[in-house]
Structures are given as structure tokens and as C-alpha cells.
Design an enzyme around this catalytic site. Sequence first.
Site, PDB file in Angstrom:
ATOM      1  CE1 TYR A   1      -4.094  -2.362   5.174  1.00  0.00           C
ATOM      2  CE2 TYR A   1      -4.011   0.006   4.812  1.00  0.00           C
ATOM      3  CZ  TYR A   1      -4.053  -1.282   4.311  1.00  0.00           C
ATOM      4  OH  TYR A   1      -4.056  -1.490   2.957  1.00  0.00           O
TER       5      TYR A   1
ATOM      6  CB  SER B   1      -0.872  -0.004   1.264  1.00  0.00           C
ATOM      7  OG  SER B   1      -1.512   1.237   1.441  1.00  0.00           O
TER       8      SER B   1
HETATM    9  N1  LIG Z   1      -8.780  -0.584  -1.266  1.00  0.00           N
HETATM   10  C1  LIG Z   1      -7.735   0.210  -1.049  1.00  0.00           C
HETATM   11  O1  LIG Z   1      -7.880   1.454  -1.010  1.00  0.00           O
HETATM   12  C2  LIG Z   1      -6.375  -0.387  -0.862  1.00  0.00           C
HETATM   13  C3  LIG Z   1      -5.267   0.484  -0.905  1.00  0.00           C
HETATM   14  C4  LIG Z   1      -3.998  -0.037  -0.728  1.00  0.00           C
HETATM   15  C5  LIG Z   1      -3.825  -1.391  -0.533  1.00  0.00           C
HETATM   16  N2  LIG Z   1      -4.907  -2.226  -0.483  1.00  0.00           N
HETATM   17  C6  LIG Z   1      -4.668  -3.653  -0.238  1.00  0.00           C
HETATM   18  O2  LIG Z   1      -5.274  -4.414  -1.253  1.00  0.00           O
HETATM   19  C7  LIG Z   1      -5.530  -5.732  -0.768  1.00  0.00           C
HETATM   20  C8  LIG Z   1      -6.933  -6.148  -1.173  1.00  0.00           C
HETATM   21  O3  LIG Z   1      -7.870  -5.314  -0.514  1.00  0.00           O
HETATM   22  P1  LIG Z   1      -9.203  -4.770  -1.196  1.00  0.00           P
HETATM   23  O4  LIG Z   1      -9.116  -3.294  -1.255  1.00  0.00           O
HETATM   24  O5  LIG Z   1      -9.502  -5.505  -2.433  1.00  0.00           O
HETATM   25  O6  LIG Z   1     -10.261  -5.092  -0.046  1.00  0.00           O
HETATM   26  P2  LIG Z   1     -11.474  -6.129   0.040  1.00  0.00           P
HETATM   27  O7  LIG Z   1     -12.429  -5.902  -1.066  1.00  0.00           O
HETATM   28  O8  LIG Z   1     -11.975  -6.034   1.439  1.00  0.00           O
HETATM   29  O9  LIG Z   1     -10.772  -7.556  -0.182  1.00  0.00           O
HETATM   30  C9  LIG Z   1      -9.969  -8.130   0.797  1.00  0.00           C
HETATM   31  C10 LIG Z   1      -9.789  -9.596   0.483  1.00  0.00           C
HETATM   32  O10 LIG Z   1      -8.924 -10.184   1.472  1.00  0.00           O
HETATM   33  C11 LIG Z   1      -9.487 -11.405   1.883  1.00  0.00           C
HETATM   34  N3  LIG Z   1      -9.065 -11.776   3.236  1.00  0.00           N
HETATM   35  C12 LIG Z   1      -9.109 -11.014   4.356  1.00  0.00           C
HETATM   36  N4  LIG Z   1      -8.665 -11.725   5.404  1.00  0.00           N
HETATM   37  C13 LIG Z   1      -8.316 -12.955   4.927  1.00  0.00           C
HETATM   38  C14 LIG Z   1      -7.796 -14.145   5.501  1.00  0.00           C
HETATM   39  N5  LIG Z   1      -7.532 -14.242   6.811  1.00  0.00           N
HETATM   40  N6  LIG Z   1      -7.576 -15.234   4.710  1.00  0.00           N
HETATM   41  C15 LIG Z   1      -7.851 -15.156   3.394  1.00  0.00           C
HETATM   42  N7  LIG Z   1      -8.344 -14.069   2.772  1.00  0.00           N
HETATM   43  C16 LIG Z   1      -8.583 -12.983   3.542  1.00  0.00           C
HETATM   44  C17 LIG Z   1     -10.994 -11.201   1.782  1.00  0.00           C
HETATM   45  O11 LIG Z   1     -11.638 -12.439   1.542  1.00  0.00           O
HETATM   46  P3  LIG Z   1     -12.506 -13.285   2.595  1.00  0.00           P
HETATM   47  O12 LIG Z   1     -13.047 -12.318   3.604  1.00  0.00           O
HETATM   48  O13 LIG Z   1     -13.514 -13.954   1.761  1.00  0.00           O
HETATM   49  O14 LIG Z   1     -11.530 -14.232   3.151  1.00  0.00           O
HETATM   50  C18 LIG Z   1     -11.096 -10.362   0.523  1.00  0.00           C
HETATM   51  O15 LIG Z   1     -11.173 -11.178  -0.615  1.00  0.00           O
HETATM   52  C19 LIG Z   1      -5.290  -5.687   0.732  1.00  0.00           C
HETATM   53  O16 LIG Z   1      -4.033  -6.262   1.013  1.00  0.00           O
HETATM   54  C20 LIG Z   1      -5.270  -4.194   1.039  1.00  0.00           C
HETATM   55  O17 LIG Z   1      -4.480  -3.908   2.163  1.00  0.00           O
HETATM   56  C21 LIG Z   1      -6.175  -1.749  -0.647  1.00  0.00           C
END
Ligand SMILES: NC(=O)c1ccc[n+]([C@@H]2O[C@H](COP(=O)([O-])OP(=O)(O)OC[C@H]3O[C@@H](n4cnc5c(N)ncnc54)[C@H](OP(=O)(O)O)[C@@H]3O)[C@@H](O)[C@H]2O)c1
Length: 298
Positions: A155, A142
Site C-alpha cells: 500500500y 497518505s
Molecule cells: N483512512 C485512513 O486512515 C487513510 C489514511 C491515509 C490515506 N487514506 C486514503 O484515503 C482514500 C480514501 O480512503 P478511505 O479511508 O475513505 O477508505 P474507504 O472508506 O474504504 O473508502 C475508499 C473508497 O474508494 C473507493 N474505491 C476503491 N476501489 C475503487 C475502484 N477500483 N474504483 C472506484 N472506487 C474505488 C471505494 O468505493 P467502492 O468500493 O464503492 O468503489 C470507497 O468509496 C484512499 O486513497 C486511502 O488510501 C486513508
Amino acid sequence: MSQQQVILVTGATSGIGRHAALELATRGHLVFAAGRREPALRSLVEEAARAGGRIEPLVLDVTREDSIVEARAHVLGTTDGRGIDVLVNNAGYGHVGPLESITDDELRGQFDTNVFGLMAMTRAFLPEMRARGRGRIINVGSMGGRVTFPLMGAYHATKYAVEALSDALRNELAPFGIHVSLIEPGAIHTEFGDRAMDVLERYRASRSPYAGVLARAEEVRQQFDRTAAGPEVVTNAIVHASERRRPRARYVVPFSTHFALLAFRLLPTRWMDGLLRMVIGLRWGSLSAPRSAPLLNG
Ligand SMILES: NC(=O)c1ccc[n+]([C@@H]2O[C@H](COP(=O)([O-])OP(=O)(O)OC[C@H]3O[C@@H](n4cnc5c(N)ncnc54)[C@H](OP(=O)(O)O)[C@@H]3O)[C@@H](O)[C@H]2O)c1
């Protein structure tokens, strides 16, 4: 189209992981899409099939060793022991809240998923890549691994850790022909914000010294949402890191994130602190609750 690869994407039930899994499958790769929510995986498999792609669902909790062992066995079984070419470590969530209110268990939970889960998956799927002398690991970090926002300290600490681990892994694994790329997204439209707001709910007690700030958290979230990009910008980086002969070490996406990072590097810390406190609403007047109040669910 590049040569077909076997790609495992964690956190594929929503957001970035789901979008990336679909795109990779429609580009002809065999994708193992992993996550804890089975119905979400089923609908992803169907959507990929309609688009002419193949996705293998993988029920996986990255914090549980038995779950990872099972996932590895399933992948090896499906690929005749060959394993995967590319591992996309994307699963993660944000535990948002004032740091002094976050318990040790909550802080450990953040690291269990975002850091230890990523490392456990990497260890589990490396051996076959090393045996072949080629492979790729793509870690979704991130911009919060380079700069820190108030209320996001827990985080962002995990994403700083992902930066260090990715940098060390990149050099340690290079001699084995394994590339390690780090993706550093800014704000992206996914379920991330909703999940973070759910977590925040537990700190929203009227007697918390932070109640005034937390009361307007939704407003702040909406401000961030207005500048957020779609998941496709991250998917493009994941596709590049998976398919290109020379993947990059880092991908900062969307492009505007470079300007934010540059501002943090060039401007005095005092200015950036003032700006962040203004945006979040961390002003003396908004922190006027009794100082002796319990911090959690007051
Ligand atoms: N959205 C943003 O603004 C942003 C910015 C920078 C970085 N990121 C990073 O991008 C990545 C994806 O996030 P996103 O934005 O797509 O959010 P999201 O829509 O909430 O997706 C998060 C995913 O992680 C999975 N997950 C969470 N805990 C888990 C566990 N213990 N075991 C397996 N899977 C798990 C969830 O699946 P289940 O709950 O089904 O397991 C879900 O598929 C993350 O690493 C986040 O830190 C996001």
C-alpha cells in the site's frame, strides 16, 4: 462561499470521499460522486438533497477504461460539454500483509486502483480544464507516501508513487493554469481499516511464519484507531484546495501527523525500526512458526 464549481470526487461511497462530497455539495458546488457501490451512491444523493445540496451519482470503477469513458461522457453531457473544475482523486484501498506473501496479482491490483486509476482519471478529465486555462487536481495520498510501516509495504509503495506523480504533475500542469495539490492524511476513521483487515484474513494461517504477528493484528488496529481523526480533517483540506485562490502543494492532516513525520526525519532509522517492530509485534518470539511452512493460507 466561493464561486460554484463542478467537482468530481472518486471513492465517494464511504469514508473521506463521502464526507468530502457531502460538504462540497452543501457549500453549493455541483458534485459528481463516484464509486462502484450504487446503493451507497443513492443514499449519498438523498442525504445531500436533504441538506440542500446537489450530488450527481457516477457509477465508476477507476481500474476499467470503459467505465472511465462512460463517466466522462456522462459528466460532459450533464455540463453541456464544459467538464469539471476540480478532480479529487480519492479512490483507494490498502492491501495489508507480509510482503513475501503478497502475490504479483495482488500487488498489481494495488497499483491498478491507487496509481493507474488516479492517472487514468487525471488524463480523462484534463482536456476541458486545459482548454479553459484553469482547474484543480487534488490527489489523496497518505503519510504512508513519506514513511513505511511493516505489513503495509504494498500500500505504501502506491502512495510513494502518488507523491512522485503529484510533484511532477504540479509543475507540468502549472503553465496551463491547473493546480495540483496532494493531501497526506495520517490515520482517519473510515471503512479503510475494516477492508484492510478483510484482506489480512487470507494470511492468517496458523502455519504461516507470520501467524503470531497477524494473530494480534486486530489489537494493533485498535491501537491505531484510538489515535485516528475524523474524515472532516481531510475534507477541510479538500475544501481549501478546491476553493482558495492559492491552494497549497501539500496538506498534512491531522496536524499531529507532522510530529510523526518529524520523528521519522530526525531520529535514527534504527530507533524508528525498533519502535515500529515493537508496535506491530515483529519480534523473534512471535515469528516462531516452522520456517518451511507455506506462506499463504498455510
Ligand atoms: N483512512 C485512513 O486512515 C487513510 C489514511 C491515509 C490515506 N487514506 C486514503 O484515503 C482514500 C480514501 O480512503 P478511505 O479511508 O475513505 O477508505 P474507504 O472508506 O474504504 O473508502 C475508499 C473508497 O474508494 C473507493 N474505491 C476503491 N476501489 C475503487 C475502484 N477500483 N474504483 C472506484 N472506487 C474505488 C471505494 O468505493 P467502492 O468500493 O464503492 O468503489 C470507497 O468509496 C484512499 O486513497 C486511502 O488510501 C486513508
